[in-house]
Design a protein around this motif. Sequence first.
Motif, PDB file in Angstrom:
ATOM      1  N   LEU A  71       0.746  -1.060   0.089  1.00  0.00           N
ATOM      2  CA  LEU A  71       0.015  -0.160   0.097  1.00  0.00           C
ATOM      3  C   LEU A  71       0.941   1.203   0.058  1.00  0.00           C
ATOM      4  O   LEU A  71       0.582   2.343  -0.893  1.00  0.00           O
ATOM      5  CB  LEU A  71      -0.874   0.060   1.182  1.00  0.00           C
ATOM      6  CG  LEU A  71      -2.100  -1.245   0.952  1.00  0.00           C
ATOM      7  CD1 LEU A  71      -3.081  -1.223   2.264  1.00  0.00           C
ATOM      8  CD2 LEU A  71      -2.974  -0.786  -0.047  1.00  0.00           C
ATOM      9  N   ARG A 124       0.880   4.081  -2.779  1.00  0.00           N
ATOM     10  CA  ARG A 124       0.749   5.601  -2.213  1.00  0.00           C
ATOM     11  C   ARG A 124       1.581   6.286  -3.224  1.00  0.00           C
ATOM     12  O   ARG A 124       1.316   7.577  -3.691  1.00  0.00           O
ATOM     13  CB  ARG A 124       0.617   5.551  -0.894  1.00  0.00           C
ATOM     14  CG  ARG A 124      -0.752   5.280  -0.338  1.00  0.00           C
ATOM     15  CD  ARG A 124      -0.922   5.575   1.092  1.00  0.00           C
ATOM     16  NE  ARG A 124      -2.146   5.056   1.729  1.00  0.00           N
ATOM     17  CZ  ARG A 124      -2.398   3.912   2.348  1.00  0.00           C
ATOM     18  NH1 ARG A 124      -1.145   3.181   2.605  1.00  0.00           N
ATOM     19  NH2 ARG A 124      -3.338   3.479   2.763  1.00  0.00           N
ATOM     20  N   THR A 138     -11.565  -3.185  -3.784  1.00  0.00           N
ATOM     21  CA  THR A 138     -11.744  -1.898  -2.878  1.00  0.00           C
ATOM     22  C   THR A 138     -10.432  -1.107  -2.843  1.00  0.00           C
ATOM     23  O   THR A 138     -10.501  -0.084  -2.114  1.00  0.00           O
ATOM     24  CB  THR A 138     -12.135  -2.490  -1.526  1.00  0.00           C
ATOM     25  OG1 THR A 138     -11.330  -3.193  -0.930  1.00  0.00           O
ATOM     26  CG2 THR A 138     -13.794  -3.125  -1.472  1.00  0.00           C
ATOM     27  N   LEU A 139      -9.531  -1.488  -3.579  1.00  0.00           N
ATOM     28  CA  LEU A 139      -8.055  -0.771  -3.464  1.00  0.00           C
ATOM     29  C   LEU A 139      -8.041   0.491  -3.999  1.00  0.00           C
ATOM     30  O   LEU A 139      -7.836   1.407  -3.448  1.00  0.00           O
ATOM     31  CB  LEU A 139      -7.177  -1.614  -4.165  1.00  0.00           C
ATOM     32  CG  LEU A 139      -5.658  -0.865  -4.435  1.00  0.00           C
ATOM     33  CD1 LEU A 139      -4.949  -1.034  -3.190  1.00  0.00           C
ATOM     34  CD2 LEU A 139      -4.712  -1.713  -5.685  1.00  0.00           C
ATOM     35  N   ASP A 184      -9.092   3.367  -1.776  1.00  0.00           N
ATOM     36  CA  ASP A 184      -7.999   3.827  -0.923  1.00  0.00           C
ATOM     37  C   ASP A 184      -7.074   4.813  -1.468  1.00  0.00           C
ATOM     38  O   ASP A 184      -6.322   5.303  -0.673  1.00  0.00           O
ATOM     39  CB  ASP A 184      -7.410   2.766  -0.045  1.00  0.00           C
ATOM     40  CG  ASP A 184      -8.240   1.785   0.781  1.00  0.00           C
ATOM     41  OD1 ASP A 184      -9.331   2.464   1.510  1.00  0.00           O
ATOM     42  OD2 ASP A 184      -7.886   0.623   0.789  1.00  0.00           O
ATOM     43  N   LEU A 185      -7.288   4.512  -2.712  1.00  0.00           N
ATOM     44  CA  LEU A 185      -6.022   5.443  -3.519  1.00  0.00           C
ATOM     45  C   LEU A 185      -6.570   6.349  -4.317  1.00  0.00           C
ATOM     46  O   LEU A 185      -7.712   6.434  -4.618  1.00  0.00           O
ATOM     47  CB  LEU A 185      -5.091   4.451  -4.263  1.00  0.00           C
ATOM     48  CG  LEU A 185      -4.712   3.265  -3.549  1.00  0.00           C
ATOM     49  CD1 LEU A 185      -4.072   2.262  -4.437  1.00  0.00           C
ATOM     50  CD2 LEU A 185      -3.385   3.612  -2.514  1.00  0.00           C
TER      51      LEU A 185
END
Length: 148
Positions: free
Chosen positions: A29, A33, A59-60, A63-64
Amino acid sequence: MFGYLSVQPHQVAIVIATDGLPNEHVSFLNAMRMMQKLPVYIVVRLCTDDDAAMHFWKTLDLDLNVPVEILDDFESEAHQVYSMNPWITYSLPLQRIREWGYRSEVSDKKYSSCTCPLSLRYVSYFCPLQFNALNCMGPIICVLGNTI
């Protein structure tokens, strides 16, 4: 490489083929990022039916802030497209160009947000992409009796 990519006007496709979860979630992660600062487009080719892995990858992008295209197997993708847009024949070449990182406004709308049928306007953009024609909307407009 970071300096070079950060000043380029184009995007680079990064293709990840996986059959599961990253071995080290935190470092993965963090690396993802770092890519948020670069002009990249990420394609994840899922080679698994594992529910935990599917949930993680799907769902990645929540978050990004980088675009992430999650691709399932050919049959699942074809079923998803057909369920909302049965007029599209989702073929293996379409799957392959998506797996290789091809991206356009039309393909993003057509594939990644198949929660509703495409509008007539997107049909007009899709036809030249699909059939490599300059203008194929004449017969469709006549049949539907609509104008764009």
